[in-house]
Design a protein around this motif. Structure first.
Motif, PDB file in Angstrom:
ATOM      1  N   THR A   1       0.827  -1.205   0.000  1.00 43.09           N
ATOM      2  CA  THR A   1       0.000   0.000   0.000  1.00 43.09           C
ATOM      3  C   THR A   1       0.864   1.259   0.000  1.00 43.09           C
ATOM      4  OG1 THR A   1      -1.773  -1.173   1.138  1.00 43.09           O
ATOM      5  CG2 THR A   1      -1.817   1.238   1.251  1.00 43.09           C
ATOM      6  N   VAL A   2       1.914   1.268   0.805  1.00 43.08           N
ATOM      7  CA  VAL A   2       2.819   2.424   0.846  1.00 43.08           C
ATOM      8  C   VAL A   2       3.442   2.653  -0.532  1.00 43.08           C
ATOM      9  CG1 VAL A   2       5.022   3.258   1.786  1.00 43.08           C
ATOM     10  CG2 VAL A   2       3.281   2.312   3.318  1.00 43.08           C
ATOM     11  N   MET A   3       3.868   1.584  -1.188  1.00 42.38           N
ATOM     12  CA  MET A   3       4.443   1.726  -2.533  1.00 42.38           C
ATOM     13  C   MET A   3       3.397   2.249  -3.516  1.00 42.38           C
ATOM     14  SD  MET A   3       7.568   1.088  -2.488  1.00 42.38           S
ATOM     15  CE  MET A   3       8.481   0.725  -1.017  1.00 42.38           C
ATOM     16  N   GLY A   4       2.138   1.977  -3.217  1.00 40.90           N
ATOM     17  CA  GLY A   4       1.067   2.431  -4.084  1.00 40.90           C
ATOM     18  C   GLY A   4       0.707   3.896  -3.920  1.00 40.90           C
ATOM     19  N   ILE A   5       1.220   4.550  -2.890  1.00 39.22           N
ATOM     20  CA  ILE A   5       0.873   5.961  -2.670  1.00 39.22           C
ATOM     21  C   ILE A   5       1.334   6.819  -3.840  1.00 39.22           C
ATOM     22  CG2 ILE A   5       1.351   7.985  -1.229  1.00 39.22           C
ATOM     23  CD1 ILE A   5       1.250   6.050   1.206  1.00 39.22           C
ATOM     24  N   VAL A   6       2.569   6.625  -4.279  1.00 38.85           N
ATOM     25  CA  VAL A   6       3.094   7.407  -5.414  1.00 38.85           C
ATOM     26  C   VAL A   6       2.269   7.144  -6.658  1.00 38.85           C
ATOM     27  CG1 VAL A   6       5.072   7.688  -6.972  1.00 38.85           C
ATOM     28  CG2 VAL A   6       5.433   7.525  -4.512  1.00 38.85           C
ATOM     29  N   THR A   7       1.976   5.879  -6.908  1.00 39.17           N
ATOM     30  CA  THR A   7       1.227   5.545  -8.117  1.00 39.17           C
ATOM     31  C   THR A   7      -0.227   6.016  -8.012  1.00 39.17           C
ATOM     32  OG1 THR A   7       0.761   3.292  -7.340  1.00 39.17           O
ATOM     33  CG2 THR A   7       2.750   3.621  -8.659  1.00 39.17           C
TER      34      THR A   7
ATOM     35  N   TRP B   1      -4.764   9.497  -9.524  1.00 39.57           N
ATOM     36  CA  TRP B   1      -5.729  10.526  -9.135  1.00 39.57           C
ATOM     37  C   TRP B   1      -5.524  11.820  -9.918  1.00 39.57           C
ATOM     38  CZ3 TRP B   1      -6.212  10.230  -3.063  1.00 39.57           C
ATOM     39  CH2 TRP B   1      -6.920   9.079  -2.728  1.00 39.57           C
ATOM     40  N   ALA B   2      -4.283  12.170 -10.207  1.00 41.93           N
ATOM     41  CA  ALA B   2      -4.016  13.391 -10.981  1.00 41.93           C
ATOM     42  C   ALA B   2      -4.675  13.309 -12.356  1.00 41.93           C
ATOM     43  CB  ALA B   2      -2.510  13.619 -11.126  1.00 41.93           C
ATOM     44  N   PHE B   3      -4.565  12.164 -12.998  1.00 45.80           N
ATOM     45  CA  PHE B   3      -5.204  11.993 -14.304  1.00 45.80           C
ATOM     46  C   PHE B   3      -6.722  11.989 -14.170  1.00 45.80           C
ATOM     47  CE2 PHE B   3      -1.068  10.928 -15.897  1.00 45.80           C
ATOM     48  CZ  PHE B   3      -1.132  11.236 -17.248  1.00 45.80           C
ATOM     49  N   GLU B   4      -7.239  11.242 -13.206  1.00 46.60           N
ATOM     50  CA  GLU B   4      -8.684  11.149 -13.071  1.00 46.60           C
ATOM     51  C   GLU B   4      -9.310  12.502 -12.735  1.00 46.60           C
ATOM     52  OE1 GLU B   4     -12.271   8.574 -11.099  1.00 46.60           O
ATOM     53  OE2 GLU B   4     -10.208   7.921 -10.769  1.00 46.60           O
ATOM     54  N   PHE B   5      -8.791  13.160 -11.714  1.00 46.60           N
ATOM     55  CA  PHE B   5      -9.351  14.461 -11.340  1.00 46.60           C
ATOM     56  C   PHE B   5      -9.049  15.528 -12.397  1.00 46.60           C
ATOM     57  CE2 PHE B   5      -9.276  12.647  -6.935  1.00 46.60           C
ATOM     58  CZ  PHE B   5     -10.654  12.652  -6.756  1.00 46.60           C
TER      59      PHE B   5
ATOM     60  N   GLY C   1      -4.333   7.000 -16.008  1.00 50.27           N
ATOM     61  CA  GLY C   1      -3.536   7.123 -14.786  1.00 50.27           C
ATOM     62  C   GLY C   1      -3.215   5.778 -14.164  1.00 50.27           C
ATOM     63  N   LEU C   2      -4.196   4.875 -14.163  1.00 51.41           N
ATOM     64  CA  LEU C   2      -3.949   3.539 -13.620  1.00 51.41           C
ATOM     65  C   LEU C   2      -2.918   2.785 -14.455  1.00 51.41           C
ATOM     66  CD1 LEU C   2      -7.575   2.576 -12.597  1.00 51.41           C
ATOM     67  CD2 LEU C   2      -5.606   2.650 -11.056  1.00 51.41           C
ATOM     68  N   ALA C   3      -2.987   2.904 -15.770  1.00 50.12           N
ATOM     69  CA  ALA C   3      -2.019   2.218 -16.633  1.00 50.12           C
ATOM     70  C   ALA C   3      -0.596   2.698 -16.339  1.00 50.12           C
ATOM     71  CB  ALA C   3      -2.369   2.441 -18.101  1.00 50.12           C
ATOM     72  N   ILE C   4      -0.420   3.992 -16.257  1.00 52.42           N
ATOM     73  CA  ILE C   4       0.909   4.543 -15.934  1.00 52.42           C
ATOM     74  C   ILE C   4       1.322   4.106 -14.529  1.00 52.42           C
ATOM     75  CG2 ILE C   4       2.203   6.677 -15.499  1.00 52.42           C
ATOM     76  CD1 ILE C   4       0.360   7.977 -17.680  1.00 52.42           C
ATOM     77  N   GLY C   5       0.395   4.179 -13.603  1.00 51.78           N
ATOM     78  CA  GLY C   5       0.683   3.795 -12.225  1.00 51.78           C
ATOM     79  C   GLY C   5       1.064   2.334 -12.087  1.00 51.78           C
ATOM     80  N   TYR C   6       0.359   1.444 -12.800  1.00 52.62           N
ATOM     81  CA  TYR C   6       0.662   0.017 -12.692  1.00 52.62           C
ATOM     82  C   TYR C   6       2.035  -0.328 -13.261  1.00 52.62           C
ATOM     83  CZ  TYR C   6      -4.015  -1.211 -11.041  1.00 52.62           C
ATOM     84  OH  TYR C   6      -5.157  -1.335 -10.303  1.00 52.62           O
ATOM     85  N   ILE C   7       2.444   0.349 -14.304  1.00 56.50           N
ATOM     86  CA  ILE C   7       3.791   0.119 -14.850  1.00 56.50           C
ATOM     87  C   ILE C   7       4.837   0.486 -13.792  1.00 56.50           C
ATOM     88  CG2 ILE C   7       5.474   0.943 -16.558  1.00 56.50           C
ATOM     89  CD1 ILE C   7       2.995   1.252 -18.484  1.00 56.50           C
ATOM     90  N   THR C   8       4.649   1.619 -13.159  1.00 52.48           N
ATOM     91  CA  THR C   8       5.554   2.071 -12.105  1.00 52.48           C
ATOM     92  C   THR C   8       5.482   1.145 -10.894  1.00 52.48           C
ATOM     93  OG1 THR C   8       5.196   4.339 -12.848  1.00 52.48           O
ATOM     94  CG2 THR C   8       6.162   4.053 -10.654  1.00 52.48           C
ATOM     95  N   LYS C   9       4.259   0.757 -10.523  1.00 52.43           N
ATOM     96  CA  LYS C   9       4.056  -0.063  -9.326  1.00 52.43           C
ATOM     97  C   LYS C   9       4.714  -1.428  -9.459  1.00 52.43           C
ATOM     98  CE  LYS C   9       0.893  -0.946  -5.642  1.00 52.43           C
ATOM     99  NZ  LYS C   9       1.912  -1.674  -4.969  1.00 52.43           N
ATOM    100  N   TYR C  10       4.705  -2.013 -10.630  1.00 51.14           N
ATOM    101  CA  TYR C  10       5.352  -3.305 -10.818  1.00 51.14           C
ATOM    102  C   TYR C  10       6.827  -3.225 -10.413  1.00 51.14           C
ATOM    103  CZ  TYR C  10       7.545  -7.337 -12.915  1.00 51.14           C
ATOM    104  OH  TYR C  10       8.297  -8.477 -13.100  1.00 51.14           O
ATOM    105  N   GLN C  11       7.505  -2.185 -10.858  1.00 52.19           N
ATOM    106  CA  GLN C  11       8.928  -2.041 -10.535  1.00 52.19           C
ATOM    107  C   GLN C  11       9.136  -1.840  -9.032  1.00 52.19           C
ATOM    108  OE1 GLN C  11      11.355  -2.681 -12.648  1.00 52.19           O
ATOM    109  NE2 GLN C  11       9.838  -3.016 -14.254  1.00 52.19           N
TER     110      GLN C  11
END
Length: 134
Positions: free
Chosen positions: A77-83, A88-92, A111-121
Motif C-alpha cells: 500500500t505504501v508503494m502504491g501511494i506514489v502511483t 488521481w491526478a489523471f482522473e481528477f 492514470g492507472l495504466a501509468i501507475g501500474y507500470i511504475t508499481k510493478y517495478q
C-alpha cells in the motif's frame, strides 16, 4: 504465461474493479463529495484485488502468517501511494477539464495504466523481493 501478459490482464481486472466500484458508489450516493468518495472506494477495491492477484500469480509470494501478510500488504500500500497520486491526478484532471464521468473514467484508466507500470517495478524491488518470510 508471460509475466507481462498476466500482469496486464490483472491490471485490467483491477482497473475494472476500481471503475466498477466508483460507478456503483456514485449510483448509490450522488450528494456532496460523491466523486472523491467514489474514487477513494474504487482505489481501495482495486488495491485489494491487485494485491491478491500480484501476490499469488505475479510474484508467487508466500506469507508466513496473517501478521506477515498484513505487513506485506501495508508495504504494498505504501508503494502504491506514489502511483495513486499519478492515477488521481489523471482522473481528477480529466474530470476538471471535461466535466463528464466518461472523461473522468478515461483519465482514471490512463492514470492507472501509468501507475501500474511504475508499481510493478516498486513491488518487484521493494515489496516482494525484500519482505520474504523469515
Amino acid at each position: 504465461m508471460n509475466i507481462a501478459i498476466l500482469y496486464t490482464i490483472f491490471a485490467a481486472v483491477s482497473t475494472a474493479a476500481n471503475i466498477g466500484a466508483q460507478d456503483l458508489s456514485t449510483r448509490l450516493y450522488s450528494g456532496l463529495g460523491a466523486v472523491p468518495f467514489s474514487v477513494f472506494i474504487g482505489t481501495g477495491i482495486g488495491l485489494v484485488v491487485k494485491y491478491v492477484l500480484d501476490k499469488k500469480w505475479i510474484f508467487k509470494f508466500k506469507v508466513a502468517n496473517a501478521k506477515h501478510d498484513a505487513s506485506t500488504f501495508a508495504l504494498y500500500t505504501v508503494m502504491g501511494i506514489v502511483t495513486t497520486v499519478i492515477f488521481w491526478a489523471f482522473e481528477f484532471g480529466f474530470n476538471h477539464a471535461f466535466h463528464t464521468k466518461e472523461a473522468r473514467y478515461i483519465g482514471a484508466v490512463i492514470g492507472l495504466a501509468i501507475g501500474y507500470i511504475t508499481k510493478y517495478q516498486l513491488d518487484k524491488r521493494y515489496v516482494f523481493a525484500t519482505h520474504r518470510a523469515s
